[in-house]
Scaffold this motif. Structure first.
Motif, PDB file in Angstrom:
ATOM      1  N   LEU A  37      36.642  43.447  36.414  1.00  0.00           N
ATOM      2  CA  LEU A  37      36.089  42.836  37.616  1.00  0.00           C
ATOM      3  C   LEU A  37      37.161  42.618  38.683  1.00  0.00           C
ATOM      4  O   LEU A  37      36.881  42.734  39.889  1.00  0.00           O
ATOM      5  CB  LEU A  37      35.411  41.516  37.251  1.00  0.00           C
ATOM      6  N   SER A  38      38.360  42.276  38.272  1.00  0.00           N
ATOM      7  CA  SER A  38      39.426  42.080  39.262  1.00  0.00           C
ATOM      8  C   SER A  38      39.735  43.377  39.988  1.00  0.00           C
ATOM      9  O   SER A  38      39.901  43.406  41.206  1.00  0.00           O
ATOM     10  CB  SER A  38      40.679  41.546  38.556  1.00  0.00           C
ATOM     11  N   LYS A  39      39.800  44.478  39.236  1.00  0.00           N
ATOM     12  CA  LYS A  39      40.058  45.765  39.863  1.00  0.00           C
ATOM     13  C   LYS A  39      38.928  46.161  40.792  1.00  0.00           C
ATOM     14  O   LYS A  39      39.140  46.640  41.921  1.00  0.00           O
ATOM     15  CB  LYS A  39      40.247  46.821  38.769  1.00  0.00           C
ATOM     16  N   LEU A  40      37.697  45.943  40.362  1.00  0.00           N
ATOM     17  CA  LEU A  40      36.548  46.304  41.182  1.00  0.00           C
ATOM     18  C   LEU A  40      36.482  45.462  42.450  1.00  0.00           C
ATOM     19  O   LEU A  40      36.167  45.961  43.538  1.00  0.00           O
ATOM     20  CB  LEU A  40      35.271  46.125  40.353  1.00  0.00           C
ATOM     21  N   ALA A  41      36.812  44.166  42.356  1.00  0.00           N
ATOM     22  CA  ALA A  41      36.786  43.306  43.542  1.00  0.00           C
ATOM     23  C   ALA A  41      37.866  43.703  44.538  1.00  0.00           C
ATOM     24  O   ALA A  41      37.644  43.700  45.755  1.00  0.00           O
ATOM     25  CB  ALA A  41      36.961  41.848  43.107  1.00  0.00           C
ATOM     26  N   SER A  42      39.042  44.047  44.053  1.00  0.00           N
ATOM     27  CA  SER A  42      40.106  44.443  44.980  1.00  0.00           C
ATOM     28  C   SER A  42      39.765  45.737  45.694  1.00  0.00           C
ATOM     29  O   SER A  42      40.032  45.900  46.886  1.00  0.00           O
ATOM     30  CB  SER A  42      41.431  44.593  44.213  1.00  0.00           C
ATOM     31  N   VAL A  43      39.117  46.685  45.002  1.00  0.00           N
ATOM     32  CA  VAL A  43      38.714  47.932  45.654  1.00  0.00           C
ATOM     33  C   VAL A  43      37.622  47.673  46.669  1.00  0.00           C
ATOM     34  O   VAL A  43      37.613  48.230  47.774  1.00  0.00           O
ATOM     35  CB  VAL A  43      38.267  48.949  44.582  1.00  0.00           C
ATOM     36  N   ALA A  44      36.676  46.791  46.345  1.00  0.00           N
ATOM     37  CA  ALA A  44      35.593  46.480  47.292  1.00  0.00           C
ATOM     38  C   ALA A  44      36.123  45.783  48.526  1.00  0.00           C
ATOM     39  O   ALA A  44      35.630  46.013  49.640  1.00  0.00           O
ATOM     40  CB  ALA A  44      34.542  45.616  46.591  1.00  0.00           C
ATOM     41  N   ALA A  45      37.117  44.931  48.397  1.00  0.00           N
ATOM     42  CA  ALA A  45      37.673  44.246  49.569  1.00  0.00           C
ATOM     43  C   ALA A  45      38.489  45.179  50.433  1.00  0.00           C
ATOM     44  O   ALA A  45      38.491  45.066  51.664  1.00  0.00           O
ATOM     45  CB  ALA A  45      38.530  43.060  49.095  1.00  0.00           C
ATOM     46  N   ALA A  46      39.190  46.115  49.810  1.00  0.00           N
ATOM     47  CA  ALA A  46      40.050  47.016  50.585  1.00  0.00           C
ATOM     48  C   ALA A  46      39.241  48.106  51.268  1.00  0.00           C
ATOM     49  O   ALA A  46      39.443  48.380  52.455  1.00  0.00           O
ATOM     50  CB  ALA A  46      41.120  47.627  49.667  1.00  0.00           C
ATOM     51  N   SER A  47      38.320  48.749  50.563  1.00  0.00           N
ATOM     52  CA  SER A  47      37.515  49.828  51.149  1.00  0.00           C
ATOM     53  C   SER A  47      36.093  49.717  50.626  1.00  0.00           C
ATOM     54  O   SER A  47      35.783  50.241  49.549  1.00  0.00           O
ATOM     55  CB  SER A  47      38.126  51.189  50.805  1.00  0.00           C
ATOM     56  N   PRO A  48      35.243  49.038  51.323  1.00  0.00           N
ATOM     57  CA  PRO A  48      33.853  48.860  50.848  1.00  0.00           C
ATOM     58  C   PRO A  48      33.093  50.168  50.711  1.00  0.00           C
ATOM     59  O   PRO A  48      32.187  50.282  49.889  1.00  0.00           O
ATOM     60  CB  PRO A  48      33.229  47.965  51.917  1.00  0.00           C
ATOM     61  N   GLN A  49      33.453  51.201  51.487  1.00  0.00           N
ATOM     62  CA  GLN A  49      32.725  52.457  51.423  1.00  0.00           C
ATOM     63  C   GLN A  49      32.857  53.113  50.051  1.00  0.00           C
ATOM     64  O   GLN A  49      32.013  53.898  49.637  1.00  0.00           O
ATOM     65  CB  GLN A  49      33.238  53.408  52.521  1.00  0.00           C
ATOM     66  N   THR A  50      33.938  52.811  49.334  1.00  0.00           N
ATOM     67  CA  THR A  50      34.104  53.367  47.993  1.00  0.00           C
ATOM     68  C   THR A  50      33.007  52.898  47.057  1.00  0.00           C
ATOM     69  O   THR A  50      32.537  53.631  46.193  1.00  0.00           O
ATOM     70  CB  THR A  50      35.477  52.963  47.434  1.00  0.00           C
TER      71      THR A  50
END
Length: 330
Positions: free
Chosen positions: A61-74
């Motif tokens: 979840l930490s990895k997924l949250a950091s990716v969502a905050a940095a680039s939501p389009q991913t």
């Protein structure tokens, strides 16, 4: 009256909200700019995905949250149906050991040797045993000579045991498979050793193999009860494509090898060269008893033979037990 009121109310609302009452072409630039800004703010608002409370100790979840905050389009981009979601975000997983592997790593591998086990000739060599179980071809000669030299290097005082089950330089049907020099090479290596050499015939010792059997240390040449020994003249290899002059050269070389074989067999068996040459005119087969009489071996390896012979009574005891009285005059 009612209709007039409704009409006047619509006109007042149109006056209050010009963007609703007037068509798009007649709207002012300010109205269109406001509409664009509202759309952009709505898209930005929709891009902000509400996230539930995260467990800080959960790496997924930490990895997924950091990716969502940095680039939501991913996260928002649609994925193909046959592609598992979000696998490109994380590192490839490490496969866990199966229970069987874990079990072996704990119990079996603890006592398992770190290197693969040696082959059978190496295990026999550890017991100072050289086994000749094939016709004397160059590969066999190379291995046997190397083993003899190695055993002398390891200990020049301990005996070496040579077990022989070979048809020599020919096959059992008489076809030549190796030169006579293959047997002479092993014989010369045996004669150069400082160790005692115990030779044992198991199965068959034919031709050059019979010479190796008789070349052991005197008193240390043995034969199994049902083994066979045979001496014969050397044979000329196939010469169908050779010219006549080459065939004659080969024939002379075979005669020389025959004479050498006769001399060596006469030396180790205690017979004369004429006797050996006469019996070698044709294949001369010997069982263990005849081989002992001919001088090829010194002893037959019967199981329990020593005990049986020790229990045999002397001739005088037989006569005394039978009541036979020996007269002094005879």
């Amino acid at each position: 009256m009612i209709g007039g009121s409704t009409t006047s109310m619509s006109m007042s609302m149109a006056a209050y909200h010009p963007a609703v009452a007037m068509p798009l072409s007649s709207r002012s630039p300010w109205t269109r700019r406001c509409r664009t800004c509202c759309s952009a703010n709505g898209a930005a608002y929709r891009a902000k995905i509400p996230m539930p409370p995260l467990n800080p100790n959960d790496p997924f979840l930490s990895k997924l949250a950091s990716v969502a905050a940095a680039s939501p389009q991913t996260i928002l981009n649609p994925l193909p149906k046959d592609t598992p979601p979000y696998l490109d975000i994380f590192d490839p997983p490490n496969l866990m050991a199966t229970p069987a592997q874990v079990e072996r790593s704990v119990s079996y591998n603890e006592h398992r040797p770190r290197r693969p086990p040696p082959d059978l000739p190496s295990l026999l060599l550890h017991g100072r045993i050289v086994y000749i179980g094939m016709p004397l071809v160059p590969a066999v000669t190379e291995l046997v000579v190397a083993e003899l030299m190695y055993l002398q290097y390891m200990d020049p005082k301990e005996p070496i045991y040579i077990y022989i089950n070979s048809t020599g330089t020919t096959r059992d049907d008489g076809e030549t498979v190796g030169m006579e020099t293959e047997g002479f090479a092993i014989y010369d290596a045996m004669m150069q050793l400082k160790n005692e050499i115990h030779t044992v015939a198991v199965g068959a010792a034919i031709g050059q193999a019979c010479l190796l059997l008789s070349a052991g240390t005197p008193g240390r040449r043995f034969m199994m009860p049902h083994a066979k020994a045979m001496i014969q003249q050397p044979r000329i290899p196939s010469s169908g494509l050779m010219p006549a002059s080459d065939v004659l050269i080969r024939a002379k070389e075979v005669i020389i090898n025959r004479d050498i074989l006769v001399k060596l067999l006469a030396k180790h068996t205690g017979n004369s060269e004429e006797t050996v040459a006469n019996v070698m005119k044709r294949p001369y087969y010997m069982d263990s008893t005849r081989a002992k009489e001919f001088g090829v071996i010194d002893k037959i390896l019967w199981r329990g033979q020593e005990k049986v012979m020790a229990d045999v009574a002397a001739p005088e005891d037989w006569d005394k037990g039978a009541g036979i009285k020996i007269v002094d005059g005879f």
